[in-house]
Write an enzyme that holds these catalytic residues in place. Structure first.
Site, PDB file in Angstrom:
ATOM      1  N   SER A  35       0.808  -1.218   0.000  1.00 15.65           N
ATOM      2  CA  SER A  35       0.000   0.000   0.000  1.00 15.65           C
ATOM      3  C   SER A  35       0.838   1.264   0.000  1.00 15.65           C
ATOM      4  O   SER A  35       1.959   1.279   0.508  1.00 15.65           O
ATOM      5  CB  SER A  35      -0.876   0.042   1.263  1.00 15.65           C
ATOM      6  OG  SER A  35      -1.733  -1.055   1.340  1.00 15.65           O
ATOM      7  N   ILE A  59      -6.377   8.242   2.010  1.00 16.01           N
ATOM      8  CA  ILE A  59      -6.603   7.348   0.877  1.00 16.01           C
ATOM      9  C   ILE A  59      -5.458   6.345   0.839  1.00 16.01           C
ATOM     10  O   ILE A  59      -4.292   6.722   0.727  1.00 16.01           O
ATOM     11  CB  ILE A  59      -6.646   8.135  -0.452  1.00 16.01           C
ATOM     12  CG1 ILE A  59      -7.692   9.251  -0.403  1.00 16.01           C
ATOM     13  CG2 ILE A  59      -6.848   7.188  -1.628  1.00 16.01           C
ATOM     14  CD1 ILE A  59      -9.112   8.798  -0.240  1.00 16.01           C
ATOM     15  N   GLU A  60      -5.791   5.074   0.927  1.00 10.79           N
ATOM     16  CA  GLU A  60      -4.827   3.993   0.792  1.00 10.79           C
ATOM     17  C   GLU A  60      -5.061   3.355  -0.570  1.00 10.79           C
ATOM     18  O   GLU A  60      -6.195   3.007  -0.912  1.00 10.79           O
ATOM     19  CB  GLU A  60      -5.029   2.962   1.901  1.00 10.79           C
ATOM     20  CG  GLU A  60      -4.095   1.785   1.845  1.00 10.79           C
ATOM     21  CD  GLU A  60      -4.331   0.776   2.976  1.00 10.79           C
ATOM     22  OE1 GLU A  60      -3.681  -0.279   2.953  1.00 10.79           O
ATOM     23  OE2 GLU A  60      -5.172   1.038   3.870  1.00 10.79           O
ATOM     24  N   ILE A  61      -4.005   3.235  -1.356  1.00 13.36           N
ATOM     25  CA  ILE A  61      -4.092   2.550  -2.644  1.00 13.36           C
ATOM     26  C   ILE A  61      -3.225   1.309  -2.524  1.00 13.36           C
ATOM     27  O   ILE A  61      -2.036   1.408  -2.205  1.00 13.36           O
ATOM     28  CB  ILE A  61      -3.629   3.437  -3.804  1.00 13.36           C
ATOM     29  CG1 ILE A  61      -4.464   4.719  -3.830  1.00 13.36           C
ATOM     30  CG2 ILE A  61      -3.717   2.674  -5.125  1.00 13.36           C
ATOM     31  CD1 ILE A  61      -3.982   5.745  -4.820  1.00 13.36           C
TER      32      ILE A  61
END
Length: 134
Positions: free
Chosen positions: A109, A120-122
Site C-alpha cells: 500500500s 486514501i490507501e491505494i
C-alpha cells in the site's frame, strides 16, 4: 442475512468540483451525475456519492465531517506505476509502499490525502494472496 459487498459510500466534502477533479484525475474514477444533479465518483462496481457540506441530502450520517474517512482502494496496476502517476499529479505520498493485510490477504500500500484530508490507501494484492486464509 448475509452482506455480499459495498455498493456505495458517501463523502461529505467542502467543494464538489475540487473533489471531482481529484478523484477523476488522480484516482481515475468517472464523474457521474444522477438524481437532481447529485455527483458521484464511479469505479469498478462501486461509487462514492458526494455531499457538499451544508447541502447534504437526507437521510444522512449523524456527524458529518469532511476529512474523517479512511478508505482503501485496490488496483490491479503495478504499484510502481501508481506511484509514478500520483507523483506526476503533484500529490504527496505520505507513507509507503508498505505491506498490509487486506480483506483477501497480503497487499502492498501507499497512502495519500484527498483535498478534504481523507486518508486514501491505494493497494495492490501480492501474488500469494489467494493462498492466505484470514
Amino acid at each position: 442475512m448475509k452482506i455480499s459487498r459495498i455498493d456505495h459510500i458517501v463523502l461529505t466534502v467542502h467543494d464538489l468540483n475540487v473533489t471531482c477533479e481529484f478523484y477523476s484525475q488522480v484516482l481515475g474514477m468517472q464523474i457521474v451525475t444522477f438524481e437532481n444533479g447529485r455527483k458521484a465518483m464511479l469505479f469498478g462496481e462501486q461509487k462514492i456519492n458526494l455531499h457538499e457540506v451544508g447541502k447534504e441530502f437526507e437521510p444522512k450520517a449523524l456527524n458529518l465531517t469532511p476529512g474523517s474517512e479512511d478508505i482503501c482502494f485496490i488496483t490491479d496496476v503495478p504499484l510502481e506505476n501508481v506511484i509514478d502517476h500520483i507523483n506526476s499529479c503533484g500529490v504527496k505520498i505520505i507513507e509507503g509502499p508498505v505491506r498490509r493485510t487486506g480483506a483477501n490477504g497480503p497487499l502492498e500500500s501507499i497512502y495519500l490525502r484527498d483535498p478534504d484530508g481523507n486518508l486514501i490507501e491505494i493497494s495492490k494484492y501480492l501474488d500469494d494472496h489467494l493462498t492466505m486464509n484470514l
